[in-house]
Every structure is written in structure tokens, then in C-alpha cells.
Scaffold this active site. Sequence first.
Site, PDB file in Angstrom:
ATOM      1  N   THR A  80       4.210  58.339  -8.497  1.00  0.00           N
ATOM      2  CA  THR A  80       4.796  57.469  -7.487  1.00  0.00           C
ATOM      3  C   THR A  80       4.359  56.013  -7.635  1.00  0.00           C
ATOM      4  O   THR A  80       5.188  55.099  -7.610  1.00  0.00           O
ATOM      5  CB  THR A  80       4.431  57.978  -6.085  1.00  0.00           C
ATOM      6  OG1 THR A  80       4.919  59.308  -5.942  1.00  0.00           O
ATOM      7  CG2 THR A  80       5.028  57.095  -5.006  1.00  0.00           C
ATOM      8  N   ASN A 101      -1.327  57.305  -9.841  1.00  0.00           N
ATOM      9  CA  ASN A 101      -1.604  57.192  -8.409  1.00  0.00           C
ATOM     10  C   ASN A 101      -3.084  56.903  -8.163  1.00  0.00           C
ATOM     11  O   ASN A 101      -3.440  56.187  -7.231  1.00  0.00           O
ATOM     12  CB  ASN A 101      -1.205  58.471  -7.680  1.00  0.00           C
ATOM     13  CG  ASN A 101       0.308  58.608  -7.551  1.00  0.00           C
ATOM     14  OD1 ASN A 101       1.061  57.654  -7.744  1.00  0.00           O
ATOM     15  ND2 ASN A 101       0.755  59.806  -7.228  1.00  0.00           N
ATOM     16  N   LYS A 162       5.775  55.647   2.369  1.00  0.00           N
ATOM     17  CA  LYS A 162       4.438  55.730   1.769  1.00  0.00           C
ATOM     18  C   LYS A 162       3.846  54.334   1.605  1.00  0.00           C
ATOM     19  O   LYS A 162       4.567  53.381   1.265  1.00  0.00           O
ATOM     20  CB  LYS A 162       4.495  56.397   0.396  1.00  0.00           C
ATOM     21  CG  LYS A 162       4.936  57.844   0.393  1.00  0.00           C
ATOM     22  CD  LYS A 162       4.926  58.390  -1.033  1.00  0.00           C
ATOM     23  CE  LYS A 162       5.377  59.833  -1.100  1.00  0.00           C
ATOM     24  NZ  LYS A 162       5.381  60.339  -2.492  1.00  0.00           N
ATOM     25  N   ASP A 163       2.538  54.230   1.755  1.00  0.00           N
ATOM     26  CA  ASP A 163       1.892  52.927   1.589  1.00  0.00           C
ATOM     27  C   ASP A 163       2.070  52.400   0.168  1.00  0.00           C
ATOM     28  O   ASP A 163       2.356  51.219  -0.040  1.00  0.00           O
ATOM     29  CB  ASP A 163       0.413  52.976   1.991  1.00  0.00           C
ATOM     30  CG  ASP A 163      -0.414  54.040   1.275  1.00  0.00           C
ATOM     31  OD1 ASP A 163      -0.014  54.530   0.202  1.00  0.00           O
ATOM     32  OD2 ASP A 163      -1.490  54.385   1.813  1.00  0.00           O
ATOM     33  N   ASP A 336      11.413  56.200  -8.363  1.00  0.00           N
ATOM     34  CA  ASP A 336      10.128  55.953  -8.990  1.00  0.00           C
ATOM     35  C   ASP A 336       9.810  56.965 -10.088  1.00  0.00           C
ATOM     36  O   ASP A 336       8.957  56.729 -10.939  1.00  0.00           O
ATOM     37  CB  ASP A 336       9.013  55.959  -7.949  1.00  0.00           C
ATOM     38  CG  ASP A 336       8.999  57.241  -7.128  1.00  0.00           C
ATOM     39  OD1 ASP A 336      10.007  57.971  -7.091  1.00  0.00           O
ATOM     40  OD2 ASP A 336       7.953  57.514  -6.501  1.00  0.00           O
ATOM     41  N   HIS A 337      10.484  58.091 -10.060  1.00  0.00           N
ATOM     42  CA  HIS A 337      10.317  59.146 -11.073  1.00  0.00           C
ATOM     43  C   HIS A 337      11.318  60.239 -10.756  1.00  0.00           C
ATOM     44  O   HIS A 337      11.998  60.204  -9.723  1.00  0.00           O
ATOM     45  CB  HIS A 337       8.889  59.717 -11.072  1.00  0.00           C
ATOM     46  CG  HIS A 337       8.416  60.165  -9.730  1.00  0.00           C
ATOM     47  ND1 HIS A 337       8.895  61.280  -9.077  1.00  0.00           N
ATOM     48  CD2 HIS A 337       7.500  59.623  -8.877  1.00  0.00           C
ATOM     49  CE1 HIS A 337       8.307  61.424  -7.914  1.00  0.00           C
ATOM     50  NE2 HIS A 337       7.461  60.408  -7.747  1.00  0.00           N
ATOM     51  N   HIS A 481       5.875  66.514 -10.373  1.00  0.00           N
ATOM     52  CA  HIS A 481       6.383  65.684 -11.463  1.00  0.00           C
ATOM     53  C   HIS A 481       5.178  65.144 -12.211  1.00  0.00           C
ATOM     54  O   HIS A 481       4.082  65.648 -12.080  1.00  0.00           O
ATOM     55  CB  HIS A 481       7.236  64.550 -10.896  1.00  0.00           C
ATOM     56  CG  HIS A 481       6.591  63.863  -9.727  1.00  0.00           C
ATOM     57  ND1 HIS A 481       5.675  62.849  -9.858  1.00  0.00           N
ATOM     58  CD2 HIS A 481       6.689  64.094  -8.396  1.00  0.00           C
ATOM     59  CE1 HIS A 481       5.249  62.470  -8.670  1.00  0.00           C
ATOM     60  NE2 HIS A 481       5.835  63.202  -7.758  1.00  0.00           N
TER      61      HIS A 481
END
Length: 549
Positions: A80, A101, A162-163, A336-337, A481
Site C-alpha cells: 500500500t 509498508n 488509511k493514513d 496502489d497495487h 498482495h
Amino acid sequence: MFKKVLAALIFTTSMPVLAQQTAKPVAAAPAPRLIVAIAVDQFSADLFSEYRPYYTGGLKRLMQGAVFPKGYQSHAATETCPGHSTILTGSRPSRTGIIANSWFDLKADRADKVIYCAEDEKQPGTSNNNYVVSPIHLRVPTLGDRMKAANPATRVVSVAGKDRAAVMMGGAKADHVWWMGSKGFVSYAGVPVPPLVEQVNAAYMQRIAQGNPAFELPEQCVAKDFPVSIGKDKTVGTGRFERAPGMAGGFRISPELDAMTLAFAAAAIKSMALGQQGQTDVIAIGLSATDYIGHSYGTEGTESCIQVDRLDRELGAFFDRLDSDGIDYAVVLTADHGGHDLPERHQLNAMPEEQRVDPALAPKALNRSVAASTGINGKTLIHGDGPAGDLYFDLSLTPAERAKVETATLALLRAHRQVEVVFTKAQIAATPSPSGPPESWSLLQEARASFDPERSGDLLLLLKPRVMPIATAFSGFVATHGSPWDMDRRVPILFWRKGMRPFEQPLGVETADILPTLAALIDLPVPKDEIDGRCLDLIAGEGDSCAGK
């Protein structure tokens, strides 16, 4: 749902904005007044293509623009944070510095040594699980950062589930960066909560109190409605996202999260009059529900099918809202993926070779095996956060011990039936940055696109295709992923602006191409040596939107 949430918000209160300055002269070919950049977390090219015949809302609209169904998050570490770092920077993780991440810093002055991509680990008392959110690890400017540098009147807003999505797309100079917390949207430590955010969060709490009835099952989802066992007394595949009043737990893992995020984005656009001043503004929107649902239920059950249907509808309502306000806006949507469905359903659907990863590849088990092989006991030899990705040798090892550990680790991993390849740090560092069509890159080139000499591990472990890097499925985490394979690298890239001539380009492009493409639309100079991407011509036929840029 979007319209119901939107109706609960009052748009007369506003978020604080910067003092307006004189905008740059309007170019002969007018630039859009608002750039809307949308990242749908885990929205793979496969998932996008699977439901193309059924789109009736926002995704249908975007297919009437420039469609690149074979976009690539071209790097190997398809997670992400790295993925979001590429979307509005024009750069791959090797340049953004966001290699995963989380990564290990064995010199860090704290016990866990694990650094989260969107934290400031130097803040007192922080840890990987209790951190202060910050953009300090992102080494390059975003589109919004560059726009503000060129014209300080530009407003930059980033909102996400998400942050790390909000931070990586918003950049260091955004006016507002907000993400979903446990009680609503939150921002950086010390940032005052504007009245609008208070209202959005009140609407969120109202949604929680109301609960959510089961979503209807769209016709295209009926064939997917069968249970898949993932362990004792646990099945997935038939969910409808029913949520009892007062139960907050299911909100995040449902289409409700994206509806709330889009409603917040629409409210921010309205209250700040984004796109209605002299300059071009930008809003980044991170839609996270598809990822939460993919991890919790897989990508091929009723849950994911309903989510894509709702995403299409909510995007349609969001764009209708912008149209009703008369805003001249341009949209880019990507991911993002990608993602991969759980092995148990693949096995039921003609893929018996699908499997879960051998627990022996987990870092703790690998440590035990290497210790037994080398005779070096009493210390952690190898650090890692899963059965794939970066591995780090402990700093306490002597040069002789380290050599023994590396030799033993490479031998163990390269002999394992589920391991595709293990690269050393030296191998990756010696590889030139890749160029050319991303679909033709080797695994080593993909690894190089994710490599940072300060943050990457001593070894990079890549599993074979069709090996799910979750040894045992459990509630909330049945699929994932992160692989270097196309199922995780390929994402759609869609550009749309009212009046543009539609076209589809099936050849591979990169998410790093998004920034220079958008920059050309607003005549924003971006030195080519500062980015990895290239401008994509969005004019079908004669003409070139990148000409001279």
C-alpha cells in the site's frame, strides 16, 4: 449511500484555507480548475476488467476517457505505501524511499526496530504500533507540493481511509490531510479540527448508530454466492455487509467506508470552493474499502463483487455532485497495487496448484533453521516481517558470522520449492534502474525499482507465483498482495475530463507516468531528471497534450 451521507453534512461551515494570491495567467488551452486523483486500494487490473460490462456509474464515465487497462505499479514490493507513493510523485519507490509498508532500521533507538512508512519514529514513546503520523519518509515532492511551489494560492487536500494513503498522495505541503480513525477522520498531531470535520465525524457516528442492512446482491454477483471454507467453522464468499446498530467493527470492511470518504471529499471541495478560484487545486482521495474487503474475504466472492458495484455507484454520485457545482475538473483513477484471491477458492475453481506459504519460511522459523545450520545460537540472526520480502542480518554478527549466516540462508531459501529467487543487496544495487515497457522487466529489475540502499534488506526473498504469503488464514486476513507478479503489479489507469475524445491503449504504462501527465495539463514544469515517469498523451488522434512539456 453517498447521497444519504452527503445530506447529513452542512456545507455552510468551511475548512480554513490559505490567503488567496494572484493566480497565474490562464493558458490558451485552459487548464482544469480541479484535479481529482483517486486511488482505489487493491483495485487490480483483473478486478477492473472482470466487471467492465456492468459499470453504470462513475467507472462507466471514466471508461469514456483515456483508458490504460494495463497500468503497472512496476516495482516488486506491491504494498500500500509504496504504491501510493508513486501515484502523485512520478517516481518509483527507489526514488520515493518508500520501499514497503514497514522496514527495519536496526540502528533505531527503540526496541522494535520496525519503521512504519508514514510515521515519525523520532517522536518520544512511539513504536510501530503506536506512532505519530508524518510524511518525513517521503523523499520527493508530490504533484500538490510542486503546484504549491509554483503558485502558493493552490489548495491541496488529501482524504483517505488509511493514513499512509492520505500522506503519500498529499505530500509535505498539503493544506489538509485526513484519514479515518476509530472515531472518524483525524489528521496530524496538533492540527485543529475544523467545523466541517466535526460534522463529517458526527455523520459517521450517526451511520454507526443506524447500522447497515444487507446490501442487495447484483445480478453479476449471483454466480459467486457460495461458501468457501478457510478453516474450522469459518467460511467466506457469501457476505452482504449487514451491520447491527451500534456495531462499528464492520464499517471499515464494507462499502460504507468509501461512501463516507467520498462524501467527505465532496464536502471539502464545496466548503473550500476547490476548483472555483483562479488557480488549479488538487484533491487526492484514497478509497480503502476494496483492500480491507480483499484481505478479509478474498477478491472473488459476493463481498468483493458487491464492493465493486457500490464503488461504481458511489463514484457516479460523487462526479454528479461536482457536475452540479459547475466545476471544471479532470480525474485520474488508479490503484496502489493489485491483489490475489484466496487459494481455497482458486482450488475450487480449476487451480489446484494454488497453495499457502510454508510456515518454515517465516522469519522465526528461518532463524531456527539457520541457527541449527551454522551453530550460531543465542541471538536473532535474521530480521523480517513475513515469509517474503526484505530480510536483514543482525548487526551484532561478526564478519565471519555474517558470512556463514548469509551462505546458510541463501542455501536454505534457494532450495525451497516455493521460492522463486533470492537476491542479495549487492546484486540489486549493481542493477541499473529499469527502463522500457514495464511488462518486459525481469524480477531483478522490478526489485531494483523498489530498492533503497539505506532502507532495503540484505536479502530480498520472492516467492513463486500462486503461493499466498499467508500460512494460515484467520479472520480479517485470508488473502493478500505484495508479490512481483502481474496479479499484484497490474492496475487500471483512467483519465477523464469533460469533452475529451475517448480512447483505450492496451500497452503497458506506469503509475509513475501520472504526475507528468497531469502536470502537462496545467502547464507545470517538472524536470525529467527528477522523476521516473513520462507524460502520456491524452489527446486521441492528432494533437499531443504532452507537446513541449
